[in-house]
Motif scaffolding. Structure first.
Motif, PDB file in Angstrom:
ATOM      1  N   HIS A 138       0.139  -6.753   3.182  1.00  0.00           N
ATOM      2  CA  HIS A 138       0.333  -5.155   3.199  1.00  0.00           C
ATOM      3  C   HIS A 138       1.870  -5.212   2.337  1.00  0.00           C
ATOM      4  N   ASP A 139       1.801  -4.117   1.309  1.00  0.00           N
ATOM      5  CA  ASP A 139       2.867  -3.894   0.176  1.00  0.00           C
ATOM      6  C   ASP A 139       3.394  -5.240  -0.260  1.00  0.00           C
TER       7      ASP A 139
ATOM      8  N   ASN B  47       1.917 -11.403   6.090  1.00  0.00           N
ATOM      9  CA  ASN B  47       2.367 -11.363   7.292  1.00  0.00           C
ATOM     10  C   ASN B  47       1.592 -12.104   8.403  1.00  0.00           C
TER      11      ASN B  47
ATOM     12  N   GLN C 242       6.734 -14.177   7.107  1.00  0.00           N
ATOM     13  CA  GLN C 242       6.256 -13.672   5.723  1.00  0.00           C
ATOM     14  C   GLN C 242       6.394 -14.350   4.792  1.00  0.00           C
TER      15      GLN C 242
ATOM     16  N   TRP D 133      -3.410  -2.519   9.397  1.00  0.00           N
ATOM     17  CA  TRP D 133      -2.474  -1.604   8.450  1.00  0.00           C
ATOM     18  C   TRP D 133      -3.535  -0.297   8.396  1.00  0.00           C
TER      19      TRP D 133
ATOM     20  N   GLN E 153       0.837   2.687   8.589  1.00  0.00           N
ATOM     21  CA  GLN E 153       1.536   2.271  10.035  1.00  0.00           C
ATOM     22  C   GLN E 153       0.855   1.126  10.234  1.00  0.00           C
ATOM     23  N   CYS E 154       1.452   0.306  10.970  1.00  0.00           N
ATOM     24  CA  CYS E 154       1.058  -0.941  11.792  1.00  0.00           C
ATOM     25  C   CYS E 154       0.741  -0.764  13.135  1.00  0.00           C
TER      26      CYS E 154
ATOM     27  N   ASN F 181       5.911   1.901  12.020  1.00  0.00           N
ATOM     28  CA  ASN F 181       6.047   1.897  10.791  1.00  0.00           C
ATOM     29  C   ASN F 181       6.027   0.444   9.900  1.00  0.00           C
ATOM     30  N   SER F 182       6.465  -0.593  10.853  1.00  0.00           N
ATOM     31  CA  SER F 182       6.593  -1.947  10.166  1.00  0.00           C
ATOM     32  C   SER F 182       6.109  -2.816  11.525  1.00  0.00           C
TER      33      SER F 182
ATOM     34  N   GLU G  41       8.328  -5.123  12.298  1.00  0.00           N
ATOM     35  CA  GLU G  41       9.848  -5.101  12.992  1.00  0.00           C
ATOM     36  C   GLU G  41      10.087  -4.230  13.850  1.00  0.00           C
ATOM     37  N   SER G  42       9.347  -2.909  13.645  1.00  0.00           N
ATOM     38  CA  SER G  42       9.842  -1.760  14.902  1.00  0.00           C
ATOM     39  C   SER G  42       8.860  -1.635  16.014  1.00  0.00           C
TER      40      SER G  42
END
Length: 321
Positions: free
Chosen positions: A120-121, A125, A143, A174, A178-179, A200-201, A203-204
């Motif tokens: 993703h992006d 991951n 990552q 994804w 959003q993940c 949104n990630s 990590e969030s």
């Protein structure tokens, strides 16, 4: 010390398994017959070729199939450290650089498990579990931009001293920026449930407050074990869900691969008929209306094997909407 019976079975397991059908060099993935199990020979850093927890996707950015897994020679979980391999044809895999694997070492005791990979992006991951019982369990993120150099982050730490609930088999999806991460959680005594957390990630993601997933159709006497979620390439979603019937002693059991589907990633319906028996964990992708399933199984005397099985999506469901 190994008993005589175990020694004989281990000596016999390798030649018997190697006699199972493997795709030949140059044979396209698309040409393989449906509803037939194929042996996959995937190199592992310990040299055994035994593995569990395969997770695969087709990486369009490099036109290769990317596979992550953990070696598991004769059920020795200290070798269960995340590894990566690539393939040009989805059948024959290799390390991108000799000696690259494993991507992470074993923890101080217990083991790593359940890797899952996404792209993703511009980032690969790789999420896996660092399970250190009876103390804690980390959800770890590796990552990378090139699949060679990896940065490590801890996304969540689960304290095992209280309930003893462990996390199993995280699977990232994804969509819409959003993940969403699906995983199994629980213990042998109370059972397992499937959870979903979104953000949104990576990590969030708030793993501590994940919601229960609405999945209908799990047969009585079976519990969720490992899962993977993927697109059906037609606007819907598939879940490859291994269900386990535990032995009376709570150790091991019989594993069955079922398929569920969803239109919204929230509400799911399970096909009650298993697709593969003796499937510990699986992953896959859909191409031209066919589902390609990469799976691991326990063979004789704790020999762990990898296989490939493909089925038409039109024949996958006992219940259709």
């Amino acid at each position: 010390m190994l008993g005589l019976k175990t020694k004989i079975m281990r000596l016999a397991a390798k030649p018997v398994y190697c006699c199972q059908y493997a795709p030949s060099n140059g044979k396209p993935l698309e040409s393989l017959p449906i509803r037939k199990k194929f042996r996959l020979d995937i190199p592992t850093y310990d040299g055994s070729g035994q593995l569990v927890h395969p997770d695969i996707f087709y990486d369009r950015s490099i036109a290769k199939y990317v596979l992550v897994f953990t070696p598991h020679p004769f059920s020795n979980d200290r070798y269960e450290n995340p590894c990566i391999a690539v393939s040009d044809d989805g059948i024959h895999f290799r390390e991108e650089r000799p000696g690259l694997n494993p991507l992470a070492p074993a923890p101080e005791h217990d083991h790593n498990d359940d890797p899952d990979i996404s792209f993703h992006d511009g980032l690969y991951n790789l999420v896996y579990l660092e399970t250190v019982r009876p103390d804690y369990q980390n959800v770890v993120l590796l990552q990378s931009r090139d699949r060679l150099s990896w940065e490590r982050k801890i996304l969540f730490r689960q304290n095992l001293a209280g309930t003893g609930d462990i996390i199993l088999s995280p699977s990232q999806v994804w969509t819409g920026g959003q993940c969403r991460c699906f995983f199994v959680m629980g213990n042998y005594g109370r059972g397992h449930t499937i959870r979903l957390v979104s953000g949104n990630s990576l990590e969030s993601l708030d793993f501590a407050n994940a919601e229960l997933l609405n999945l209908d159709g799990i047969p009585s006497g079976l519990m969720p074990w490992h899962l993977d979620v993927l697109s059906d390439e037609n606007g819907g979603w598939l879940m490859l869900l291994t269900l386990v019937a535990h032995n009376k002693d709570g150790k091991g059991g019989r594993y069955f691969l079922h398929i569920a589907r969803s239109a919204d990633l929230t509400n799911w319906q399970l096909d009650p008929v298993p697709v593969i028996r003796n499937c510990y964990r699986s992953s896959g992708f859909v191409k031209d209306g066919l589902l390609y399933i990469y799976f691991s199984s326990r063979f004789w005397a704790d020999e762990w094997t990898a296989g490939l099985y493909k089925i038409p999506l039109s024949e996958s469901w006992a219940v259709k909407s």
